[in-house]
Design an enzyme around this catalytic site. Structure first.
Site, PDB file in Angstrom:
ATOM      1  N   SER A 114       0.668  -0.981   0.133  1.00  0.00           N
ATOM      2  CA  SER A 114      -0.060  -0.087  -0.089  1.00  0.00           C
ATOM      3  C   SER A 114       0.521   1.023   0.076  1.00  0.00           C
ATOM      4  O   SER A 114       1.577   1.056   0.727  1.00  0.00           O
ATOM      5  CB  SER A 114      -0.879   0.199   1.119  1.00  0.00           C
ATOM      6  OG  SER A 114      -1.608   1.358   1.351  1.00  0.00           O
ATOM      7  N   GLY A 115       0.447   2.234  -1.131  1.00  0.00           N
ATOM      8  CA  GLY A 115       1.172   3.429  -1.194  1.00  0.00           C
ATOM      9  C   GLY A 115       2.122   3.388  -2.025  1.00  0.00           C
ATOM     10  O   GLY A 115       3.280   4.354  -2.047  1.00  0.00           O
ATOM     11  N   THR A 149      -1.202   2.952  -8.740  1.00  0.00           N
ATOM     12  CA  THR A 149      -2.918   3.435  -9.017  1.00  0.00           C
ATOM     13  C   THR A 149      -2.377   4.739  -9.928  1.00  0.00           C
ATOM     14  O   THR A 149      -2.278   4.520 -10.696  1.00  0.00           O
ATOM     15  CB  THR A 149      -3.603   3.806  -7.853  1.00  0.00           C
ATOM     16  OG1 THR A 149      -3.947   3.056  -6.821  1.00  0.00           O
ATOM     17  CG2 THR A 149      -4.717   4.860  -7.864  1.00  0.00           C
ATOM     18  N   ASN A 183      -1.194   5.406   2.875  1.00  0.00           N
ATOM     19  CA  ASN A 183      -1.398   6.567   1.649  1.00  0.00           C
ATOM     20  C   ASN A 183      -2.786   7.427   1.681  1.00  0.00           C
ATOM     21  O   ASN A 183      -3.625   6.874   2.026  1.00  0.00           O
ATOM     22  CB  ASN A 183      -1.802   4.946   0.630  1.00  0.00           C
ATOM     23  CG  ASN A 183      -1.876   5.627  -0.624  1.00  0.00           C
ATOM     24  OD1 ASN A 183      -1.823   6.989  -1.160  1.00  0.00           O
ATOM     25  ND2 ASN A 183      -1.957   5.027  -1.460  1.00  0.00           N
ATOM     26  N   SER A 243      -5.347   5.790  -1.187  1.00  0.00           N
ATOM     27  CA  SER A 243      -5.616   4.331  -1.125  1.00  0.00           C
ATOM     28  C   SER A 243      -6.965   4.289  -1.899  1.00  0.00           C
ATOM     29  O   SER A 243      -7.597   3.982  -1.190  1.00  0.00           O
ATOM     30  CB  SER A 243      -4.601   3.734   0.355  1.00  0.00           C
ATOM     31  OG  SER A 243      -5.326   2.176   0.344  1.00  0.00           O
ATOM     32  N   SER A 244      -6.584   3.127  -2.447  1.00  0.00           N
ATOM     33  CA  SER A 244      -7.215   2.143  -2.896  1.00  0.00           C
ATOM     34  C   SER A 244      -7.955   0.792  -2.500  1.00  0.00           C
ATOM     35  O   SER A 244      -7.456   0.600  -1.420  1.00  0.00           O
ATOM     36  CB  SER A 244      -6.722   1.688  -4.198  1.00  0.00           C
ATOM     37  OG  SER A 244      -6.005   2.213  -5.212  1.00  0.00           O
ATOM     38  N   GLY A 288      -2.856  -2.893  -2.332  1.00  0.00           N
ATOM     39  CA  GLY A 288      -1.679  -3.511  -2.231  1.00  0.00           C
ATOM     40  C   GLY A 288      -1.372  -3.909  -0.435  1.00  0.00           C
ATOM     41  O   GLY A 288      -1.990  -4.498   0.823  1.00  0.00           O
ATOM     42  N   GLU A 303      -0.097  -5.689   3.571  1.00  0.00           N
ATOM     43  CA  GLU A 303      -1.291  -4.528   4.061  1.00  0.00           C
ATOM     44  C   GLU A 303      -0.812  -4.828   5.761  1.00  0.00           C
ATOM     45  O   GLU A 303      -1.360  -5.907   5.819  1.00  0.00           O
ATOM     46  CB  GLU A 303      -2.381  -3.731   4.142  1.00  0.00           C
ATOM     47  CG  GLU A 303      -3.367  -2.655   4.721  1.00  0.00           C
ATOM     48  CD  GLU A 303      -4.205  -2.091   4.260  1.00  0.00           C
ATOM     49  OE1 GLU A 303      -3.914  -1.005   3.861  1.00  0.00           O
ATOM     50  OE2 GLU A 303      -5.615  -2.955   4.534  1.00  0.00           O
TER      51      GLU A 303
HETATM   52  N1  LIG Z   1       5.366   8.050 -10.267  1.00  0.00           N
HETATM   53  C1  LIG Z   1       5.216   8.791  -9.355  1.00  0.00           C
HETATM   54  N2  LIG Z   1       5.012  10.517  -9.112  1.00  0.00           N
HETATM   55  C2  LIG Z   1       4.733  10.710  -8.059  1.00  0.00           C
HETATM   56  N3  LIG Z   1       4.214  10.288  -7.168  1.00  0.00           N
HETATM   57  C3  LIG Z   1       3.676   9.791  -7.231  1.00  0.00           C
HETATM   58  C4  LIG Z   1       3.522   8.500  -7.348  1.00  0.00           C
HETATM   59  N4  LIG Z   1       3.940   7.179  -7.924  1.00  0.00           N
HETATM   60  C5  LIG Z   1       3.289   7.421  -6.109  1.00  0.00           C
HETATM   61  N5  LIG Z   1       3.209   8.480  -6.463  1.00  0.00           N
HETATM   62  C6  LIG Z   1       2.360   9.137  -4.862  1.00  0.00           C
HETATM   63  O1  LIG Z   1       2.580   8.546  -4.330  1.00  0.00           O
HETATM   64  C7  LIG Z   1       1.329   7.778  -3.730  1.00  0.00           C
HETATM   65  C8  LIG Z   1       1.047   7.021  -3.209  1.00  0.00           C
HETATM   66  O2  LIG Z   1       0.768   6.119  -4.852  1.00  0.00           O
HETATM   67  P1  LIG Z   1      -0.559   5.181  -4.831  1.00  0.00           P
HETATM   68  O3  LIG Z   1      -2.369   5.694  -4.702  1.00  0.00           O
HETATM   69  O4  LIG Z   1      -0.623   4.762  -6.241  1.00  0.00           O
HETATM   70  O5  LIG Z   1       0.107   4.279  -4.373  1.00  0.00           O
HETATM   71  P2  LIG Z   1      -0.696   2.238  -4.195  1.00  0.00           P
HETATM   72  O6  LIG Z   1       0.591   1.816  -4.845  1.00  0.00           O
HETATM   73  O7  LIG Z   1      -2.231   2.810  -5.471  1.00  0.00           O
HETATM   74  O8  LIG Z   1      -1.565   1.958  -2.515  1.00  0.00           O
HETATM   75  P3  LIG Z   1      -2.607   1.473  -2.384  1.00  0.00           P
HETATM   76  O9  LIG Z   1      -2.379  -0.061  -2.082  1.00  0.00           O
HETATM   77  O10 LIG Z   1      -2.955   1.897  -1.247  1.00  0.00           O
HETATM   78  O11 LIG Z   1      -3.777   1.989  -2.968  1.00  0.00           O
HETATM   79  C9  LIG Z   1       0.203   9.061  -3.996  1.00  0.00           C
HETATM   80  O12 LIG Z   1      -1.362   9.627  -4.323  1.00  0.00           O
HETATM   81  C10 LIG Z   1       1.589  10.317  -5.157  1.00  0.00           C
HETATM   82  O13 LIG Z   1       1.249  10.987  -3.986  1.00  0.00           O
HETATM   83 MG   LIG Z   2      -3.555   2.362  -4.894  1.00  0.00          MG
END
Ligand SMILES: Nc1ncnc2c1ncn2[C@@H]1O[C@H](COP(=O)(O)OP(=O)(O)OP(=O)(O)O)[C@@H](O)[C@H]1O
Ligand SMILES: [Mg+2]
Length: 1005
Positions: free
Chosen positions: A133-134, A138, A183, A186-187, A410, A412
């Protein structure tokens, strides 16, 4: 200007400008300079087995904002936690149509590669984005989608599809994402999105599958976390009139469901702006004003529900404290006020044909309230996904190819982990398993197939954990379901006890009771701990049963089914009320949906993005070595690297390789006329590669020629496949007679046309058939040899029983495993006078069976052996005797008797008297009913000697009838009669029913 316009319109304008402008050359130069930091493919690391070197490379690049690095074709991405200028349209343009390894690592290269292979090979792909997660999953999936939206060919018409694809994201994120401790976005649901392309490679449609949304968040949030974004967006950004119509105040602090985490306002989230994006998205995705009215009506109703408070009346029953909220809910959901009020404070119980309303106490009323909030939100989310799918659907039926994007919650680990974390982490285990199956395992098998020298690389296979969770009857989900469905007092603690009992000895499972002294301290009495591939997670079992059952009181469901709110009515169908079937539990539904997801993915070509979270504080530039090392470890990146490294990063078919590099060698330039493999060999020698730097697959040529008759080009390949098949067969050979499985030979072996000739009798399909026959014969022989003479007789008797009763008489199935006794009474149990009388008889017996004074029942009961030499000898002792109940034909009086069977006759005996003797020669038939009674009618002619039909009831009816008909050799005369047995004396139905019911069995109709 709206951010949405900025994001997409701006992107398209820039694209147009930049295509005309030639800045990409400068850009490429800059990228190549930056690229000198570390290695851009881990495969090129000098010390590829060193974790430290791996981390060093990752760190070095991360500190230069180079967040992407390859391991072969897998992309490792480290979350930068800041905006980088690597996602511009110029960058997209740069990667478009360029060979994978020619540019620095990028998400766009992965996206472009999948797209180009899809277009040229016309097959389906998916991109699996994983990480905790994070870690940035996404974000990565959105960037890939943007890449396709910008770089794929499109028409004005198709732009609508493009925009809908892009804008489905903000809507789903508003309703399905939330701020968590890990996050801010977070999804809280899983998402798999297919982008459909037509034959020209234009995106023409899409379809989304969503997985288990975390509904519990609607009514409860941990400290530092928020509810789903949409609630805050609506309150912050919603127009004044809208809020007024919904009965809402702008202040989130006023709503109990929004403030449990005490962080309704987060500085990194701009709810007001996000509201605008969502609003605009709704208009593009085809939502009507009515849809939105109903949708926001539901969102507002959930908030009002959260503010309903209950108090106790003088009888201890719950009543609603203040009528304001319930009035709003009644208006917004279009349900009758007093019916809703009653449904929230009562439970309808169905007692026989009556329905009784039972008042709830305050605790149960709160439970019912939260259950409604979760149910309507959860189902509305599913409705939303379906609605979006409707707008993304491509109606024309021409063939399309797809690229699927998988972005799922992700792995957790929270301070307290509940049922939701259990599901999320199980899902991550499944995806890890898929990755192992499709990379580490498949890759190694490919090398073996190619005949390339190979030292197997060990890796942790997490199948053992997947099995622990999902195995039928034995896994945690099955045990949980069993507890949820069993009658009686099942609780979370009884579930925990069942776990200890059934999976307590599993290496990846531990509870406080099972733990050693050191571990015990960190596990509570209500916890169980799983050792996941990504680390230990301790789950609190409290709430598992309730969340898995996910029950909503029937009267509340009734209220919702009759709602005037269109969405609620679509989500709660009246037909659901009619169904008496218990719905599948949440965990089982989730397990099944994951299984079908894996099936979907397995049928497509994979690409992988592994996301890494650099620190726990969402801080840019901070590279936490310890945290990253842990992720590198559990994501299996080192193993992946070793496999790739051992297996060569760059693999091409001879033809493609030659075409690409033939200009480097005078012998192959400009044309090579011989076989491609030889051309490559020449080329490589000319360039001067050392032998350990490359390997030529021996079997590519063989594979290409596999459909030809056996020839020098494919013979070695075919031999290898044969060998592999035989080796595999050795490990999968059936081990017992009942095992009918057989490993089919690979189709290649059937495709090869074998030239006839004495030296090449190698049609493996035929050989396989022969081997199967030999194997079965061998197993049968082994089995027969192991059967003792006693068991043989048993089996012969059972075979006769089966021929007579199988599928005809109730209770037969249950009798199969009960062995037949030689006799139910010893000779000493029979009156000596009777024995004497019986001994006076003379019977014909096979000479060779007559080995001692007494013929054993087992020997006598061998039906298939016809007497070869017969002699008149005394009937000797009884062959089989059993107590029976005999019914008089007049009055059906029950009398206790013995039935004694000898070689020649059956005797009905009472104490010292033979009451009836039935000569087998005169026996006309034997009847039993098809029911599970023990009634047997022995049909005999009514003459001077015989008294007529004998009606008996035997305890071991199958055994007795079998012995009787084998001794009398009258198997063909046994009849299984439906409902009742007919006697010659025409026992009428009433009489027989009396007979049967007297014996405690219900006669069937
Ligand atoms: N390529 C990137 N460039 C800039 N910031 C990023 C990038 N990837 C992620 N982030 C930052 O990290 C945060 C978390 O990323 P994201 O929401 O994609 O995580 P996740 O893996 O989908 O987590 P979860 O499993 O909780 O959904 C985003 O809101 C953003 O602020
Ligand atoms: Mg996500």
């Amino acid at each position: 200007m709206d951010p949405i316009d900025l994001e997409f319109d701006g992107m398209c304008d820039t694209l147009k400008e930049e295509v005309e402008d030639n800045t990409d050359i400068i850009m490429e130069g800059a990228l190549i300079a930056r690229d000198r930091v570390g290695v851009q493919d881990f495969v090129l690391l000098d010390s590829h087995t060193s974790e430290a070197a791996f981390l060093n490379n990752l760190r070095k690049r991360y500190q230069e904002n180079l967040i992407y690095t390859y391991i072969g074709t897998l992309l490792v991405s480290v979350n930068p936690y800041k905006e980088l200028d690597i996602y511009t349209v110029t960058q997209m343009q740069l990667y478009r149509g360029v060979n994978f390894f020619e540019l620095p690592p990028h998400l766009y290269a992965i996206a472009d590669n999948a797209y180009r292979v899809m277009c040229s090979e016309y097959n389906n792909h998916f991109i699996l984005i994983s990480g905790e997660s994070g870690a940035g999953k996404t974000e990565a999936s959105k960037k890939i989608l943007q890449y396709y939206a910008v770089t794929c060919p499109t028409t004005e018409q198709l732009q609508v599809v493009r925009d809908r694809l892009l804008l489905s994201n903000p809507v789903l994120e508003a309703f399905g994402n939330a701020k968590t401790l890990r996050n801010d976005n977070s999804s809280r649901f899983g998402k798999y999105m297919d982008i459909q392309f037509d034959f020209k490679g234009a995106p023409v449609g899409g379809h989304i599958l969503s997985y288990l949304i975390e509904k519990s968040r609607v009514v409860h949030q941990n400290h530092g976390e928020r509810n789903f974004h949409i609630f805050y967006q609506l309150l912050e950004g919603g127009e004044k009139d809208l809020l007024c119509w919904l009965g809402l105040e702008r202040n989130p602090q006023k709503y109990a469901y929004l403030i449990q985490g005490r962080c309704a306002k987060v500085f990194s989230i701009n709810d007001k702006n996000d509201w605008k994006i969502v609003r605009k998205a709704f208009s593009i995705i085809d939502f009507t004003e009515k849809d939105l009215e109903h949708l926001f009506g539901i969102v507002a109703s959930v908030l009002h529900l959260g503010n309903i408070q209950f108090e106790e009346d003088s009888n201890g029953h719950a009543i609603i404290r203040n009528g304001t909220q319930i009035k709003w809910i009644s208006k917004l959901l279009g349900v009758h006020l007093s019916i809703l009020q009653e449904a929230l404070t009562h439970r309808k119980i169905e007692a026989r044909s009556e329905e009784v309303l039972s008042p709830l106490n305050v605790d149960l009323a709160f439970y019912a309230r939260d259950a409604v909030a979760k149910a309507i939100y959860g189902r509305t989310f599913t409705w939303l996904v379906n609605k979006i799918n409707g707008s993304l659907a491509n109606k024309d039926s021409t063939r399309k190819t797809v690229i699927g994007l998988l972005d799922i919650y992700g792995f957790e680990v929270l301070d307290t982990n509940s049922f939701e974390q259990f599901c999320i982490n199980y899902c991550n285990e499944k995806l890890q398993q898929l990755l192992i199956e499709m990379t580490l395992k498949a890759e190694q098998e490919e090398y073996e197939m190619e005949g390339i020298e190979w030292e197997p690389i060990p890796y942790f296979n997490n199948k053992i954990i997947c099995d622990l969770v999902e195995q039928k009857h034995k896994g945690i989900i099955s045990i949980l379901d069993e507890e949820c469905l069993r009658p009686g007092e099942a609780t979370d603690l009884s579930f925990l006890e069942k776990l200890e009992e059934k999976v307590g000895d599993h290496a990846h499972f531990v509870t406080r009771k099972l733990a050693d002294q050191k571990t015990r301290k960190s596990i509570d009495w209500v916890d169980f701990r799983l050792l996941h591939y990504a680390g230990e997670v301790t789950y609190c079992a409290v709430g598992f049963l309730e969340k898995n059952n996910d029950l909503l009181y029937r009267n509340l469901k009734e209220v919702l089914c009759n709602s005037k709110n269109g969405i609620v009515r679509e989500c709660f169908l009246l037909s659901e009320l009619d169904s008496r079937r218990r719905p599948e539990t949440v965990a089982t539904q989730f397990k099944n949906s994951l299984m079908s997801l894996i099936e979907i993915l397995m049928s497509k070509e994979p690409s992988y993005v592994r996301c890494i979270k650099p620190n726990e504080n969402k801080e840019p530039g901070k590279f936490d070595d310890c945290l990253i090392r842990h992720q590198v470890k559990y994501l299996g990146l080192m193993e992946h690297l070793r496999v790739r490294r051992a297996g060569f990063a760059y693999r091409r078919k001879y033809e493609h390789f030659l075409q690409r590099y033939k200009s480097l060698c005078p012998a192959t330039w400009p044309h090579w006329h011989g076989p491609a493999a030889e051309g490559v060999e020449k080329l490589i020698k000319h360039i001067g590669y050392k032998p350990e730097e490359y390997k030529l697959g021996r079997f590519i040529k063989g594979f290409i020629n596999r459909k030809k008759p056996l020839c020098p080009e494919n013979i070695e390949f075919v031999r290898l496949v044969q060998y592999k098949y035989l080796m595999k067969l050795r490990d999968h050979i059936p081990r017992n007679v009942l095992d009918k499985s057989w490993l089919q030979p690979p189709s290649i072996l059937e495709e090869v046309k074998f030239a006839a000739g004495p030296s090449v009798c190698t049609d493996l399909a035929q050989i396989s058939e022969m081997l199967q026959k030999i194997c079965i014969r061998n197993l049968v022989r082994k089995y027969c040899r192991g059967v003792t003479p006693e068991r043989k007789v048993q089996l012969q008797q059972k075979a006769v029983t089966s021929a007579i009763f199988r599928g005809k008489k109730e209770g037969y199935q249950q009798s199969i495993n009960l062995p037949f006794a030689d006799t139910r009474l010893k000779e000493t149990d029979i009156n000596p006078k009777v024995l004497q009388l019986i001994q006076g008889e003379k019977v014909k017996v096979r000479k060779e069976n007559w080995s001692s004074a007494a013929v054993s029942t087992s020997q006598a009961l061998q039906p298939h052996v016809m007497p070869q030499r017969e002699e008149l000898i005394p009937a000797s002792y009884s062959q089989y005797a059993t107590p029976v109940v005999k019914y008089d034909r007049n009055g059906f009086k029950a009398r206790e008797r013995l039935l004694v069977l000898t070689q020649s006759s059956a005797y009905v005996v009472e104490m010292a008297k033979i009451k009836q003797k039935i000569d087998y020669a005169t026996l006309k038939g034997i009847s039993t009913s098809n029911l599970c009674d023990g009634i047997v009618v022995i049909h005999v002619p009514e003459d001077n000697k015989q008294k007529g039909d004998v009606i008996l009831q035997c305890e071991h009816v199958f055994e007795t009838v079998t012995k009787l008909c084998m001794l009398s050799n009258k198997q063909n005369l046994v009849k299984v009669v439906k409902g009742r047995c007919q006697t010659r004396q025409s026992l009428d139905e009433k009489q027989f029913q009396f007979l049967v019911t007297r014996n405690g069995k219900e006669p069937a109709g």
